[in-house]
Design a protein around this motif. Structure first.
Motif, PDB file in Angstrom:
ATOM      1  N   GLN A 106      63.188  48.627 -44.940  1.00 37.67           N
ATOM      2  CA  GLN A 106      63.522  49.280 -46.219  1.00 37.67           C
ATOM      3  C   GLN A 106      65.018  49.532 -46.357  1.00 37.67           C
ATOM      4  O   GLN A 106      65.522  49.681 -47.460  1.00 37.67           O
ATOM      5  CB  GLN A 106      62.765  50.612 -46.334  1.00 37.67           C
ATOM      6  N   SER A 107      65.714  49.624 -45.237  1.00 35.71           N
ATOM      7  CA  SER A 107      67.163  49.860 -45.275  1.00 35.71           C
ATOM      8  C   SER A 107      67.742  49.490 -43.918  1.00 35.71           C
ATOM      9  O   SER A 107      66.993  49.288 -42.946  1.00 35.71           O
ATOM     10  CB  SER A 107      67.459  51.335 -45.567  1.00 35.71           C
ATOM     11  N   GLY A 108      69.066  49.450 -43.846  1.00 41.65           N
ATOM     12  CA  GLY A 108      69.711  49.227 -42.553  1.00 41.65           C
ATOM     13  C   GLY A 108      69.431  50.390 -41.606  1.00 41.65           C
ATOM     14  O   GLY A 108      69.224  50.196 -40.410  1.00 41.65           O
ATOM     15  N   PHE A 109      69.403  51.573 -42.175  1.00 46.06           N
ATOM     16  CA  PHE A 109      69.093  52.767 -41.374  1.00 46.06           C
ATOM     17  C   PHE A 109      67.714  52.610 -40.722  1.00 46.06           C
ATOM     18  O   PHE A 109      67.539  52.809 -39.510  1.00 46.06           O
ATOM     19  CB  PHE A 109      69.112  54.003 -42.297  1.00 46.06           C
ATOM     20  N   CYS A 110      66.727  52.206 -41.535  1.00 49.39           N
ATOM     21  CA  CYS A 110      65.363  51.987 -41.021  1.00 49.39           C
ATOM     22  C   CYS A 110      65.334  50.870 -39.979  1.00 49.39           C
ATOM     23  O   CYS A 110      64.542  50.922 -39.037  1.00 49.39           O
ATOM     24  CB  CYS A 110      64.416  51.616 -42.149  1.00 49.39           C
ATOM     25  N   ALA A 134      75.615  56.582 -37.412  1.00 46.70           N
ATOM     26  CA  ALA A 134      74.576  57.618 -37.287  1.00 46.70           C
ATOM     27  C   ALA A 134      73.172  57.029 -37.112  1.00 46.70           C
ATOM     28  O   ALA A 134      72.349  57.576 -36.369  1.00 46.70           O
ATOM     29  CB  ALA A 134      74.608  58.514 -38.522  1.00 46.70           C
ATOM     30  N   SER A 135      72.889  55.925 -37.782  1.00 48.39           N
ATOM     31  CA  SER A 135      71.529  55.363 -37.691  1.00 48.39           C
ATOM     32  C   SER A 135      71.267  54.772 -36.309  1.00 48.39           C
ATOM     33  O   SER A 135      70.125  54.753 -35.838  1.00 48.39           O
ATOM     34  CB  SER A 135      71.306  54.304 -38.774  1.00 48.39           C
ATOM     35  N   ILE A 136      72.296  54.299 -35.634  1.00 51.88           N
ATOM     36  CA  ILE A 136      72.134  53.824 -34.252  1.00 51.88           C
ATOM     37  C   ILE A 136      71.894  55.041 -33.349  1.00 51.88           C
ATOM     38  O   ILE A 136      70.994  55.039 -32.504  1.00 51.88           O
ATOM     39  CB  ILE A 136      73.391  53.051 -33.764  1.00 51.88           C
ATOM     40  N   VAL A 205      73.692  44.181 -32.082  1.00 50.82           N
ATOM     41  CA  VAL A 205      74.878  44.532 -32.871  1.00 50.82           C
ATOM     42  C   VAL A 205      74.449  44.859 -34.304  1.00 50.82           C
ATOM     43  O   VAL A 205      73.581  44.190 -34.861  1.00 50.82           O
ATOM     44  CB  VAL A 205      75.937  43.403 -32.840  1.00 50.82           C
ATOM     45  N   ASP A 206      75.031  45.908 -34.861  1.00 49.78           N
ATOM     46  CA  ASP A 206      74.766  46.298 -36.240  1.00 49.78           C
ATOM     47  C   ASP A 206      75.909  45.755 -37.100  1.00 49.78           C
ATOM     48  O   ASP A 206      77.040  46.234 -37.022  1.00 49.78           O
ATOM     49  CB  ASP A 206      74.680  47.826 -36.318  1.00 49.78           C
ATOM     50  N   ASP A 207      75.569  44.760 -37.898  1.00 48.28           N
ATOM     51  CA  ASP A 207      76.594  44.009 -38.635  1.00 48.28           C
ATOM     52  C   ASP A 207      76.730  44.452 -40.092  1.00 48.28           C
ATOM     53  O   ASP A 207      77.116  43.648 -40.946  1.00 48.28           O
ATOM     54  CB  ASP A 207      76.225  42.521 -38.554  1.00 48.28           C
ATOM     55  N   SER A 239      72.433  46.286 -48.481  1.00 48.16           N
ATOM     56  CA  SER A 239      73.001  47.214 -49.468  1.00 48.16           C
ATOM     57  C   SER A 239      74.526  47.174 -49.550  1.00 48.16           C
ATOM     58  O   SER A 239      75.110  47.809 -50.402  1.00 48.16           O
ATOM     59  CB  SER A 239      72.580  48.645 -49.127  1.00 48.16           C
ATOM     60  N   LYS A 240      75.171  46.442 -48.655  1.00 52.07           N
ATOM     61  CA  LYS A 240      76.637  46.397 -48.726  1.00 52.07           C
ATOM     62  C   LYS A 240      77.074  45.088 -49.375  1.00 52.07           C
ATOM     63  O   LYS A 240      76.957  44.969 -50.584  1.00 52.07           O
ATOM     64  CB  LYS A 240      77.222  46.643 -47.349  1.00 52.07           C
ATOM     65  N   ALA A 241      77.512  44.094 -48.600  1.00 56.88           N
ATOM     66  CA  ALA A 241      77.957  42.855 -49.257  1.00 56.88           C
ATOM     67  C   ALA A 241      76.846  42.238 -50.122  1.00 56.88           C
ATOM     68  O   ALA A 241      77.121  41.669 -51.170  1.00 56.88           O
ATOM     69  CB  ALA A 241      78.438  41.852 -48.228  1.00 56.88           C
ATOM     70  N   VAL A 245      69.493  46.538 -51.806  1.00 58.60           N
ATOM     71  CA  VAL A 245      69.022  47.569 -50.888  1.00 58.60           C
ATOM     72  C   VAL A 245      68.065  46.913 -49.905  1.00 58.60           C
ATOM     73  O   VAL A 245      67.405  45.935 -50.234  1.00 58.60           O
ATOM     74  CB  VAL A 245      68.349  48.733 -51.656  1.00 58.60           C
ATOM     75  N   GLY A 246      67.991  47.446 -48.705  1.00 56.94           N
ATOM     76  CA  GLY A 246      67.105  46.886 -47.686  1.00 56.94           C
ATOM     77  C   GLY A 246      67.868  46.664 -46.391  1.00 56.94           C
ATOM     78  O   GLY A 246      69.091  46.797 -46.346  1.00 56.94           O
ATOM     79  N   GLY A 247      67.105  46.371 -45.336  1.00 53.53           N
ATOM     80  CA  GLY A 247      67.742  46.082 -44.052  1.00 53.53           C
ATOM     81  C   GLY A 247      66.995  44.964 -43.371  1.00 53.53           C
ATOM     82  O   GLY A 247      65.916  44.562 -43.840  1.00 53.53           O
TER      83      GLY A 247
HETATM   84  C1  LIG Z   1      75.806  51.554 -43.943  1.00 57.58           C
HETATM   85  C2  LIG Z   1      75.367  51.333 -42.565  1.00 57.58           C
HETATM   86  C3  LIG Z   1      74.016  51.411 -42.214  1.00 57.58           C
HETATM   87  C4  LIG Z   1      72.959  51.827 -43.193  1.00 57.58           C
HETATM   88  O1  LIG Z   1      72.592  50.798 -44.045  1.00 57.58           O
HETATM   89  P1  LIG Z   1      71.660  51.129 -45.289  1.00 57.58           P
HETATM   90  O2  LIG Z   1      71.065  49.806 -45.633  1.00 57.58           O
HETATM   91  O3  LIG Z   1      72.523  51.684 -46.359  1.00 57.58           O
HETATM   92  O4  LIG Z   1      70.621  52.090 -44.808  1.00 57.58           O
HETATM   93  C5  LIG Z   1      73.656  51.140 -40.918  1.00 57.58           C
HETATM   94  N1  LIG Z   1      74.600  50.817 -39.987  1.00 57.58           N
HETATM   95  C6  LIG Z   1      75.902  50.739 -40.290  1.00 57.58           C
HETATM   96  C7  LIG Z   1      76.883  50.361 -39.232  1.00 57.58           C
HETATM   97  C8  LIG Z   1      76.338  51.002 -41.587  1.00 57.58           C
HETATM   98  O5  LIG Z   1      77.634  50.935 -41.875  1.00 57.58           O
END
Ligand SMILES: *Cc1c(COP(=O)(O)O)cnc(C)c1O
Length: 392
Positions: A106-110, A134-136, A205-207, A239-241, A245-247
Motif C-alpha cells: 500500500q505504501s513504501g512505509f508498508c 523511520a519506516s526502516i 536497500v530502500d530506494d 509516491s515519489k518519482a 501512491v503505493g510501495g
Molecule cells: C518516503 C520514504 C518512504 C515512505 O514511502 P511512502 O510510499 O510515502 O510510504 C520510505 N522510505 C524512504 C527512504 C522514504 O524516503
C-alpha cells in the motif's frame, strides 16, 4: 480533560520548542507552481521528481481503469483473490527494475513493515545505517531482531560491528536507505555488497529517493552501482518519482513469493485501488519508453546546483536532485524560510530533531517539471534573501 491532558501538555511542549508542524493547504494540482493559502508559489519541496503527479498520461490511464475495473479492490488480496491489474503492475515493475520479480504494497512505509519482520526475528541481527528512514526503523523494531546501528555510510564501522556480533546470532540482514533524503548523499552499495558477501548477510536497500532518479533511465541505485540481480531486496515507493501512491519490493522471486505468504501488510490490509495502479503502470510505461524526463531532471539539477554554488551558498554534499541549502543555525533557517516564502517560494526549513542540532537547512527538491525560468526565479530570490540575511 483528565485522561487526555497529556496531549494538551505535549502540544504545548512542541509549540514551545518550535517543533509544532504547521501544515499548509495546497489548493491546486501538483506542479512547478502551486496555489497555497490563496497564493501561487514556486514548489521547491515536493518529491514529484518527474512531474508524474499530474501527468496527462497517468490521468488518462487512471480514468480508463476506473471504467474497466471500478474504484476499489474490495478485499485483502490473499482472501478474495488478487486482481489482474495488481499483477500487471508487478510484472511491469520487475521489467523496469530488471529483477526476477516484484510485489506491491500500500505504501513504501508498508513495504518496509512487511519485509523486515518477514525475513528476521528473535535470535537474528539487523545492521542498520544510523540515518535510516523511520519506516526502516519501525520495521526493524517490529521484527524483534537485535538492531545494531552502524555509522552513517561507514563500511569500516559496519564490518567492525559485524565482527563483534555475528557469532551471537543466526540470520544477518544489512539494511540501508539508498539516497538519504535530508542530505542527498547515497549509500556505498558496492562496498556494502562486498561485506555482505563476505559474512553471508541478506542485503536490503530502500530506494525511495533513487528510483526515477539514479541509474539508467531512473532504474535506481542498485542499477547505478551495477548490482542488478545481486542485491537481494530493493524496496521502492510509488509516491515519489512515480507520482502516485503505493510501495513495492523488487528482487529475487523466492523473496517476493515469500512476502505474499508472510508480509503482514500484504496479508491483512487491502491493496491500492484500480486508478492508483493504472497511474503507476502508466508511469512505468513512460519510463520504459524514454529517459527524457530523467535527463531533464538531471539537467535542471546540475544547472541549479552550479548556480547556487556560484552565488555563494553552501549546498552540502548531495549527489542527487535533493539540494540542502546549509544554514546551520536554527533561527536563521526559520527566518530564511519565512522570507523566501514571502518572495513566492515554497521550500521547507529542516531543523532539529529531523537533522542534528546545528545542521539546520532549507531543503530544495528539483523536479523535471521546473522550467529554466522557474529555476532562475528561485536563484534570484535566494540571492536576494541570502544577501539580506548576510549568508552570502
Ligand atoms: C518516503 C520514504 C518512504 C515512505 O514511502 P511512502 O510510499 O510515502 O510510504 C520510505 N522510505 C524512504 C527512504 C522514504 O524516503
Amino acid at each position: 480533560m483528565g485522561k487526555l491532558k497529556f496531549i494538551e501538555d505535549d502540544i504545548k511542549n512542541l509549540k514551545e520548542q518550535g517543533l509544532f508542524v504547521h501544515i499548509r493547504t495546497i489548493e491546486s494540482p501538483q506542479g512547478a507552481w502551486i496555489q497555497v493559502d490563496g497564493r501561487k508559489v514556486l514548489n521547491m519541496c515536493s518529491n514529484n521528481y518527474l512531474g508524474f503527479a499530474n501527468h496527462p498520461k497517468l490521468k488518462e490511464r487512471a480514468k480508463e481503469y476506473i471504467e474497466k475495473w471500478g474504484v476499489g479492490p474490495a478485499a485483502v488480496r490473499t482472501i478474495a483473490g488478487t486482481c489482474s491489474y495488481h499483477l500487471e503492475l508487478e510484472k511491469k515493475l520487475a521489467e523496469f527494475k530488471e529483477t526476477e520479480s516484484a510485489v506491491t504494497f500500500q505504501s513504501g512505509f508498508c513495504a518496509n513493515l512487511a519485509t523486515i519482520p518477514a525475513l528476521v526475528g528473535r535470535g537474528d541481527v539487523i545492521y542498520s545505517d544510523e540515518l535510516n528512514h523511520a519506516s526502516i526503523i519501525d520495521g526493524c523494531r517490529l521484527s524483534r531482531a537485535e538492531i545494531v546501528r552502524y555509522k552513517h555510510c561507514d563500511v569500516e564501522d559496519l564490518e567492525k560491528k559485524i565482527l563483534e556480533t555475528k557469532d551471537k546470532f543466526n540470520k544477518k540482514l544489512i539494511v540501508t536507505d539508498g539516497v538519504f533524503s535530508m542530505d542527498g548523499d547515497i549509500a556505498p552499495l558496492d562496498k556494502i555488497y562486498e561485506i555482505a558477501e563476505k559474512y553471508e548477510c541478506i542485503t536490503m536497500v530502500d530506494d525511495a529517493h533513487g528510483e526515477g532518479v539514479l541509474g539508467k533511465g531512473g532504474r535506481g541505485i542498485v542499477h547505478h552501482f551495477g548490482l542488478t540481480g545481486k542485491f537481494d531486496i530493493e524496496v521502492g515507493t510509488l509516491s515519489k518519482a512515480f507520482g502516485v501512491v503505493g510501495g513495492y519490493v523488487a528482487g529475487k522471486k523466492i523473496i517476493t513469493d515469500y512476502l505474499r505468504q508472510r508480509g503482514r501488510p500484504f496479508l491483512f490490509s487491502s491493496a491500492v485501488t484500480p486508478p492508483d495502479v493504472a497511474a503507476c503502470i502508466a508511469a512505468v510505461d513512460t519510463l520504459l519508453e524514454s529517459d527524457e524526463l530523467v535527463k531533464k531532471l538531471w539537467e535542471n539539477t546540475e544547472y541549479f546546483k552550479k548556480r547556487m554554488k556560484e552565488i555563494g551558498f553552501d549546498i552540502g554534499k548531495s549527489v542527487t536532485p535533493i539540494t540542502p541549502v546549509m544554514l546551520y543555525d536554527e533561527k536563521l533557517t526559520q527566518e530564511f524560510s519565512k522570507k523566501i516564502y514571502e518572495e513566492g517560494i515554497f521550500a521547507t526549513a529542516i531543523v532539529y530533531p529531523t537533522v542534528p542540532k546545528g545542521q539546520a537547512r532549507i531543503r530544495l527538491m528539483i523536479s523535471a517539471s521546473h522550467k529554466k525560468e522557474d529555476l532562475d526565479f528561485a536563484l534570484g530570490k535566494f540571492e536576494k534573501i541570502g544577501k539580506e540575511l548576510k549568508v552570502i
